[in-house]
Design a protein around this motif. Structure first.
Motif, PDB file in Angstrom:
ATOM      1  N   HIS A   3       0.844  -1.189   0.000  1.00  0.00           N
ATOM      2  CA  HIS A   3       0.000   0.000   0.000  1.00  0.00           C
ATOM      3  C   HIS A   3       0.882   1.242   0.000  1.00  0.00           C
ATOM      4  O   HIS A   3       2.024   1.204   0.438  1.00  0.00           O
ATOM      5  N   LEU A  44      -5.741   2.516   7.436  1.00  0.00           N
ATOM      6  CA  LEU A  44      -5.812   2.145   6.021  1.00  0.00           C
ATOM      7  C   LEU A  44      -7.086   2.760   5.455  1.00  0.00           C
ATOM      8  O   LEU A  44      -8.176   2.455   5.902  1.00  0.00           O
ATOM      9  N   ASP A  46      -9.124   4.503   1.718  1.00  0.00           N
ATOM     10  CA  ASP A  46      -9.145   4.544   0.259  1.00  0.00           C
ATOM     11  C   ASP A  46      -8.785   5.943  -0.202  1.00  0.00           C
ATOM     12  O   ASP A  46      -9.348   6.925   0.274  1.00  0.00           O
ATOM     13  N   LYS A  52      -5.461   1.762  -1.949  1.00  0.00           N
ATOM     14  CA  LYS A  52      -5.375   1.736  -0.493  1.00  0.00           C
ATOM     15  C   LYS A  52      -4.203   2.601  -0.049  1.00  0.00           C
ATOM     16  O   LYS A  52      -3.169   2.633  -0.692  1.00  0.00           O
TER      17      LYS A  52
END
Length: 167
Positions: A3, A44, A46, A52
């Motif tokens: 990520h 975490l 969006d 992510k």
């Protein structure tokens, strides 16, 4: 899973595979993340484009705010390992000089190979008395041989320090 990482309210600074990696990445870039013991430190979320994004709560959110952090970010973007993470921190941990790492990349090496393959050591010739003298005087075998190849007499190449070019 890899990520993107960004300090809370700041720009993306890199990639990480876990909460701990995200926290250490922020620390590496000179940011001051809150203690890792707090589970709410790394979130975490969006991003706008659907990717992510680890967000790390830090004291400083503007980047870059110091030269060392900027150099780390620039070096980390040169190459990636096979898993998608920056290759330079691995090379640094393996004791590979930045100039060596960069030269390997220019020669077409993969980021993984450039960061993990060790450097070659030149073993001294046991029959060469001047090489033994050079080692006793703190001159490496590589430096001694380079001096002799450049035209310096063996006696001077083995005994002179950094001022050998003035002979």
């Amino acid at each position: 899973m890899i990520h993107l990482v960004a300090p809370l309210g700041g720009k993306v600074i890199g990639k990480a595979a876990s909460h701990e990696d995200a926290w250490w990445l922020c620390s590496r870039y000179g940011l001051a993340p809150l203690p890792l013991a707090d589970s709410s430190v790394v979130d975490l979320v969006d991003a706008e484009d659907g990717t992510k994004l680890w967000t790390v709560r830090c004291e400083h959110v503007e980047f870059p705010f110091d030269r060392g952090a900027f150099e780390n970010r620039k070096r980390d973007s040169l190459a990636e390992l096979d898993n998608g993470l920056p290759a330079w921190p691995v090379a640094e941990e393996n004791g590979i000089a930045f100039s060596t790492f960069k030269a390997r990349l220019r020669r077409g090496w993969s980021g993984e190979r450039a960061a993990t393959e060790g450097t070659r050591d030149i073993s001294p010739n046991p029959d060469d008395e001047w090489e033994k003298t050079a080692l006793e005087n703190g001159v490496s075998v590589r430096a001694y041989r380079a001096r002799v190849q450049a035209g310096c007499p063996e006696a001077i190449a083995a005994t002179m320090g950094l001022s050998w070019r003035k002979w």
